[in-house]
Design a protein around this motif. Structure first.
Motif, PDB file in Angstrom:
ATOM      1  N   THR A   1      11.492  -2.884   0.037  1.00  0.00           N
ATOM      2  CA  THR A   1      11.111  -3.627   1.249  1.00  0.00           C
ATOM      3  C   THR A   1      11.442  -2.823   2.503  1.00  0.00           C
ATOM      4  OG1 THR A   1      11.646  -5.647   0.057  1.00  0.00           O
ATOM      5  CG2 THR A   1      11.385  -5.838   2.437  1.00  0.00           C
TER       6      THR A   1
ATOM      7  N   SER B   1       9.353 -10.934   8.084  1.00  0.00           N
ATOM      8  CA  SER B   1       8.759 -11.089   6.755  1.00  0.00           C
ATOM      9  C   SER B   1       8.294 -12.530   6.570  1.00  0.00           C
ATOM     10  CB  SER B   1       9.789 -10.742   5.679  1.00  0.00           C
ATOM     11  OG  SER B   1       9.251 -11.066   4.413  1.00  0.00           O
TER      12      SER B   1
ATOM     13  N   GLU C   1       0.821  -1.188   0.000  1.00  0.00           N
ATOM     14  CA  GLU C   1       0.000   0.000   0.000  1.00  0.00           C
ATOM     15  C   GLU C   1       0.860   1.244   0.000  1.00  0.00           C
ATOM     16  OE1 GLU C   1       0.718  -2.411   2.806  1.00  0.00           O
ATOM     17  OE2 GLU C   1      -1.462  -2.491   2.785  1.00  0.00           O
TER      18      GLU C   1
ATOM     19  N   ALA D   1       8.616  -0.881   4.870  1.00  0.00           N
ATOM     20  CA  ALA D   1       8.507  -1.318   6.270  1.00  0.00           C
ATOM     21  C   ALA D   1       8.739  -0.132   7.212  1.00  0.00           C
ATOM     22  CB  ALA D   1       9.509  -2.437   6.554  1.00  0.00           C
TER      23      ALA D   1
ATOM     24  N   TYR E   1      13.822   2.335  14.586  1.00  0.00           N
ATOM     25  CA  TYR E   1      13.620   1.117  13.780  1.00  0.00           C
ATOM     26  C   TYR E   1      14.936   0.340  13.778  1.00  0.00           C
ATOM     27  CZ  TYR E   1      12.641  -1.311   9.251  1.00  0.00           C
ATOM     28  OH  TYR E   1      12.454  -2.219   8.236  1.00  0.00           O
TER      29      TYR E   1
ATOM     30  N   GLY F   1      -2.572  -9.531   8.155  1.00  0.00           N
ATOM     31  CA  GLY F   1      -2.222  -8.278   8.813  1.00  0.00           C
ATOM     32  C   GLY F   1      -1.486  -8.516  10.117  1.00  0.00           C
ATOM     33  N   ALA F   2      -1.695  -7.608  11.071  1.00  0.00           N
ATOM     34  CA  ALA F   2      -0.932  -7.663  12.313  1.00  0.00           C
ATOM     35  C   ALA F   2      -1.822  -8.002  13.504  1.00  0.00           C
ATOM     36  CB  ALA F   2      -0.280  -6.305  12.553  1.00  0.00           C
TER      37      ALA F   2
HETATM   38  N1  WAQ Z   1      -0.351  -4.077   8.012  1.00  0.00           N
HETATM   39  C1  WAQ Z   1      -0.245  -4.973   9.001  1.00  0.00           C
HETATM   40  N2  WAQ Z   1       0.428  -6.114   8.893  1.00  0.00           N
HETATM   41  C2  WAQ Z   1       1.018  -6.378   7.728  1.00  0.00           C
HETATM   42  C3  WAQ Z   1       0.957  -5.489   6.627  1.00  0.00           C
HETATM   43  C4  WAQ Z   1       0.225  -4.285   6.800  1.00  0.00           C
HETATM   44  N3  WAQ Z   1       0.085  -3.386   5.842  1.00  0.00           N
HETATM   45  N4  WAQ Z   1       1.640  -6.022   5.587  1.00  0.00           N
HETATM   46  C5  WAQ Z   1       2.113  -7.198   6.036  1.00  0.00           C
HETATM   47  N5  WAQ Z   1       1.740  -7.429   7.313  1.00  0.00           N
HETATM   48  C6  WAQ Z   1       2.075  -8.566   8.171  1.00  0.00           C
HETATM   49  C7  WAQ Z   1       1.531  -9.871   7.652  1.00  0.00           C
HETATM   50  O1  WAQ Z   1       1.216 -10.695   8.754  1.00  0.00           O
HETATM   51  C8  WAQ Z   1       2.710 -10.466   6.924  1.00  0.00           C
HETATM   52  O2  WAQ Z   1       2.683 -11.874   6.998  1.00  0.00           O
HETATM   53  C9  WAQ Z   1       3.892  -9.933   7.718  1.00  0.00           C
HETATM   54  O3  WAQ Z   1       3.475  -8.667   8.213  1.00  0.00           O
HETATM   55  C10 WAQ Z   1       5.133  -9.760   6.894  1.00  0.00           C
HETATM   56  O4  WAQ Z   1       4.826  -8.981   5.750  1.00  0.00           O
HETATM   57  O5  WAQ Z   1      14.674  -3.371   7.252  1.00  0.00           O
HETATM   58  O6  WAQ Z   1       8.446  -7.625   3.929  1.00  0.00           O
HETATM   59  O7  WAQ Z   1       5.256  -7.828   3.644  1.00  0.00           O
HETATM   60  O8  WAQ Z   1      15.273  -5.078   6.027  1.00  0.00           O
HETATM   61  O9  WAQ Z   1       6.478 -10.019   4.172  1.00  0.00           O
HETATM   62  C11 WAQ Z   1      11.038  -6.050   6.921  1.00  0.00           C
HETATM   63  C12 WAQ Z   1      12.196  -5.251   6.428  1.00  0.00           C
HETATM   64  C13 WAQ Z   1      10.234  -6.508   5.753  1.00  0.00           C
HETATM   65  C14 WAQ Z   1      13.313  -5.305   7.387  1.00  0.00           C
HETATM   66  C15 WAQ Z   1       8.907  -6.947   6.206  1.00  0.00           C
HETATM   67  O10 WAQ Z   1       6.923  -7.924   5.522  1.00  0.00           O
HETATM   68  C16 WAQ Z   1      14.496  -4.526   6.852  1.00  0.00           C
HETATM   69  C17 WAQ Z   1       8.100  -7.520   5.093  1.00  0.00           C
HETATM   70  P1  WAQ Z   1       5.888  -8.723   4.637  1.00  0.00           P
END
Ligand code: WAQ
Ligand code: MG
Length: 264
Positions: free
Chosen positions: A182, A206, A41, A186, A223, A134-135
């Motif tokens: 990514t 992730s 998004e 995040a 972060y 989601g979360a």
């Molecule tokens: N809102 C809430 N939860 C979310 C959302 C969102 N918009 N998008 C993903 N999630 C949750 C959901 O349970 C996914 O399984 C989990 O997070 C992981 O999502 O600095 O790519 O899109 O290198 O796989 C971290 C970067 C990357 C760290 C996280 O998450 C870095 C990532 P993914």
């Protein structure tokens, strides 16, 4: 300004036949047993819509979690003025195993007054085989999970980053060789969430099998990226927000999901 969201899913192989039949009877029916592949998004200018959609579609079709059989893109005009939010500072910690990551995370969460019970419940979500879309929202003392839909969770949405801020950020991240979508996405998500007073900390892993760096975020320390938070090829992952025991849950969810925010 326009909010764009993408969600890609596939019918879980276990339910393929049943879901296909259901869908045949009523093509509008959302398959109840679909498996989440990827989502994204952002907030964009009108002129950026085609490009943004193209990149979201490409991402959905080439995802490491597999081929989707449904991609939903929502494009909507943002009416309210976005809330202006500061970017959390970024740092990368040293960590060489998921066990060490758990230690680091536990110690940091404890330092914020989060109970052992809440932390343990957080790890149950993060390590679960079936990932949420989601979360999860976890009360920081009792450890109770309060998101209304335990499978979907809360989707943080309607957030973006100011052009000049993004440019600066890209330059900074490039120096650390981590200038990727990514990381930026995040970071924007974590910054939006951390700006709500009742959100005390977030932990993210992730669910992509080839992405093994996660993070812990909080207003107090920013972060913090954690390498080797999981082993490669593992498909579990998730997000957990630890929130004040007394949080007004409805306002929190409304802010995370529906209020637009722009990182300045
Ligand atoms: N809102 C809430 N939860 C979310 C959302 C969102 N918009 N998008 C993903 N999630 C949750 C959901 O349970 C996914 O399984 C989990 O997070 C992981 O999502 O600095 O790519 O899109 O290198 O796989 C971290 C970067 C990357 C760290 C996280 O998450 C870095 C990532 P993914
Ligand atoms: Mg993912």
């Amino acid at each position: 300004m326009w909010g764009i969201r993408m969600r890609a899913s596939k019918i879980s192989s276990k339910f393929k036949v049943k879901s296909a039949k259901l869908k045949h009877k009523n093509p509008e029916l959302r398959t109840p047993n679909s498996e989440h592949i990827s989502g994204a998004e952002g907030i964009y200018d009108e002129s950026e819509i085609p490009k943004a959609c193209e990149s979201y579609i490409k991402r959905a079709l080439t995802h490491s979690r597999g081929k989707p059989d449904e991609i939903v893109i929502t494009i909507e005009k943002i009416r309210q003025k976005p809330k202006k939010i500061p970017l959390l500072p970024v740092a990368t910690l040293k960590c060489n195993s998921p066990e060490k990551a758990r230690e680091i995370i536990t110690q940091k969460l404890k330092s914020l007054g989060i109970s052992k019970k809440a932390i343990d419940n957080g790890f149950v979500v993060l390590n679960a085989k079936k990932t949420m879309r989601g979360a999860s929202l976890i009360l920081l003392k009792s450890g109770v999970r309060v998101e209304p839909d335990k499978e979907r969770g809360i989707r943080v949405s309607r957030m973006g980053i100011e052009k000049s801020t993004e440019k600066n950020l890209s330059e900074k991240l490039s120096k650390a060789k981590i200038n990727t979508t990514t990381v930026k996405e995040a970071l924007v998500l974590a910054s939006k969430a951390a700006s709500w007073p009742d959100v005390i900390a977030e932990v993210c892993i992730s669910d992509d099998p080839d992405y093994t760096t996660g993070y812990i975020a909080a207003k107090e320390f920013g972060y913090l990226r954690i390498p080797n938070i999981k082993r490669g090829k593992e498909t579990h992952g998730g997000r957990v927000f630890f929130i004040r025991e007394t949080a007004d849950i409805a306002s929190l969810i409304s802010y995370l999901e529906r209020k637009s925010a722009i990182i300045i």
